[in-house]
Design an enzyme around this catalytic site. Structure first.
Site, short mmCIF file in Angstrom:
data_model
loop_
_atom_site.label_atom_id
_atom_site.label_comp_id
_atom_site.label_asym_id
_atom_site.label_seq_id
_atom_site.Cartn_x
_atom_site.Cartn_y
_atom_site.Cartn_z
N HIS A 158 0.82 -1.21 0.00
CA HIS A 158 0.00 0.00 0.00
C HIS A 158 0.86 1.26 0.00
O HIS A 158 0.46 2.31 0.53
CB HIS A 158 -0.96 0.01 1.21
CG HIS A 158 -1.81 -1.20 1.31
ND1 HIS A 158 -2.95 -1.39 0.56
CD2 HIS A 158 -1.68 -2.31 2.09
CE1 HIS A 158 -3.49 -2.55 0.86
NE2 HIS A 158 -2.74 -3.14 1.77
N SER A 279 19.63 19.68 -13.32
CA SER A 279 18.61 20.68 -13.60
C SER A 279 19.24 21.89 -14.26
O SER A 279 20.39 22.24 -13.97
CB SER A 279 17.92 21.10 -12.30
OG SER A 279 17.19 22.29 -12.48
#
Length: 513
Positions: A158, A279
């Protein structure tokens, strides 16, 4: 009057925009090797059965061998105005020999059985490449050092921490999953490895064909005996797409874990610098772009499966041009799947796992609470449901205090209040993630001996698949060499029957399916 090879009943040619809309030469480039091999096998059979004049067959074989040599040198180019690979090669033969001789090559054949046979031959090669690429990735996953057997990671259900596992346990899990992909590919290979050649347009022919001979020369395991089914069938393409889609999905699931776990909040794994980018604005970033693209490109393989199912669902038996649209999508899925398998193998070799971080997360996320329940069952004789309730009550009480399972003194105090006293030292041993991993000795469990047993089992499976792969590739190579040898000898003047009897002696008989 049109000069197309099919143009006898037509008064005018198709327009340039119709040609552009219908041509397939751009996607047929991958089929040149298959079409030439198939042409040679077909003409060998035509000559052997004397369906066409023997001297014409010799001349056509000589022309096809010349085209094969041009193809091997990278010099053979398909002309878009000739629509597809089949007409291109036939026209090249006719231009060299004249229609009186070269025009015999297409006797007892249709583009319908040609394209089905070509696609099957190409798909066999791709399926074998995919098996090889999966086995290479599995080998990377199984080649982990001994320390990975006790390098701790949280297991997740989960998307929440569940029980502790090891890096070796995680790697063998993905290897196990990928070996099912190999079995799936072998299954679709079996259903692809059937010859459609000789089915003609859809109804067979009045010529006395030897479909067994051409199937053997092309390395097929069997003949797809029903002519209408042979030219109509596309389920082997759809099943191939399904295998690629499921394989892509499995790679995506691994990639999802790597993307998540490489983030600072997890800090469980770091990808090699060569498989990441930075980045343009944030100098601190290291983005796991290969894993992200692996996850995203699974959509291409899944989309191809949906496209092929949609394409085929409304087509009746017998060829329709709807089916022409199978290859552009399937080729894209093939390229995506194979390139992803190969780059994931490279990335996986360089993954660096942070076991200390994994162990910390297991402590902080109560990952070993089940061990208290198991202890109360085995040492105190409690029913598991009651033991589960006691362990859950402990977790709830610790959470209210802002404590974790590391706080064994608090844990001992709470358990005493619950009427199930366990001393702090015992709790320390029970809750230690490494101890939990070691204790799961059931088959397939997390203990080092269980993981090693699974690794040995998986390696044995890899060896079996590798033997099959080598044998199958060898069978195709032998058939191809036999076909070219027969063509060269017969083109040089040798007797059809003697040569074909000799070269086929080492080729396996086709199986009845």
């Amino acid at each position: 009057m049109t000069d197309k090879l099919w143009g006898g009943r037509f008064d005018e040619d198709i327009t340039p925009d119709v040609l552009d809309y219908t041509l397939t030469t751009d996607v047929d480039v991958r089929l040149v090797f298959a079409d030439l091999w198939q042409d040679i096998a077909h003409v060998l059979m035509l000559g052997r059965r004397e369906i066409i004049p023997v001297e014409n067959a010799r001349a056509i074989l000589g022309a096809l061998l010349g085209l094969w040599e041009r193809h091997e040198r990278g010099e053979l180019r398909l002309r878009p105005e000739l629509e597809d690979v089949h007409f291109n090669i036939e026209q090249m033969v006719i231009e060299e020999l004249g229609r009186e001789v070269g025009g015999h090559m297409h006797t007892a054949r249709s583009r319908n059985d040609q394209v089905s046979t070509d696609a099957r031959m190409y798909l066999r090669r791709v399926q074998l490449d995919a098996v090889a690429a999966n086995l290479a990735l599995v080998d990377v996953l199984l080649s982990f050092p001994e320390e990975d057997l006790l390098a701790i990671l949280p297991g997740y259900t989960h998307s929440q921490a569940a029980q502790p596992v090891s890096v070796g346990f995680w790697k063998t899990a993905h290897a196990s999953m990928l070996l099912r992909d190999v079995r799936r590919l072998r299954g679709v290979f079996d259903r692809t490895d059937e010859s459609a050649l000789g089915a003609c347009a859809l109804a067979g022919t009045s010529f006395p064909l030897d479909r067994e001979l051409t199937a053997r020369l092309l390395g097929f395991r069997g003949v797809l005996s029903h002519a209408l089914d042979a030219t109509s069938a596309r389920d082997h393409l759809i099943e191939s797409a399904a295998a690629f889609a499921i394989g892509g999905n499995n790679l995506s699931r691994m990639a999802e874990e790597i993307v998540l776990w490489s983030g600072h909040e997890y800090s469980l794994v770091e990808v090699p610098d060569a498989y990441a980018t930075g980045s343009s604005i944030m100098p601190q970033k290291k983005n796991p772009v290969v894993a992200e693209l692996t996850r995203g490109r699974a959509g291409r393989t899944a989309g191809t499966l949906v496209q092929l199912l949609t394409m085929a669902k409304g087509v009746t038996l017998g060829y329709s041009c709807d089916l022409q649209d199978d290859k552009p999508y399937l080729w894209n899925a093939i390229d995506t799947y194979l390139s992803t398998l190969r780059i994931v193998a490279g990335q996986t070799k360089g993954l660096r796992f942070n076991s200390a971080r994994g162990e910390d997360l297991c402590w902080d996320n109560f990952s070993t609470a089940t061990e208290l329940a198991n202890y109360l069952v085995s040492d105190r004789g409690l029913p598991f449901r009651e033991a589960h309730h006691v362990a859950g009550s402990l977790v709830g009480a610790l959470l209210k205090r802002g404590a974790t399972l590391r706080d064994t003194a608090a844990g001992a105090e709470i358990l005493a209040e619950l009427g199930h006293p366990v001393d702090a030292q015992t709790l320390t041993g029970l809750f230690a993630p490494r101890n939990a991993v070691t204790s799961y000795t059931s088959p397939g469990g997390t203990s080092p001996q269980s993981v090693e047993a699974v690794r040995a089992e998986l390696r044995q499976a890899v060896e079996g698949h590798a033997e099959w792969l080598e044998s199958t590739r060898g069978k195709l190579d032998t058939a191809h060499a036999a076909t070219l040898r027969a063509a060269r000898e017969i083109a040089g003047g040798a007797d059809f029957a003697k040569v074909l009897d000799t070269v086929t002696a080492d080729l396996p008989l086709t199986e009845q399916r």
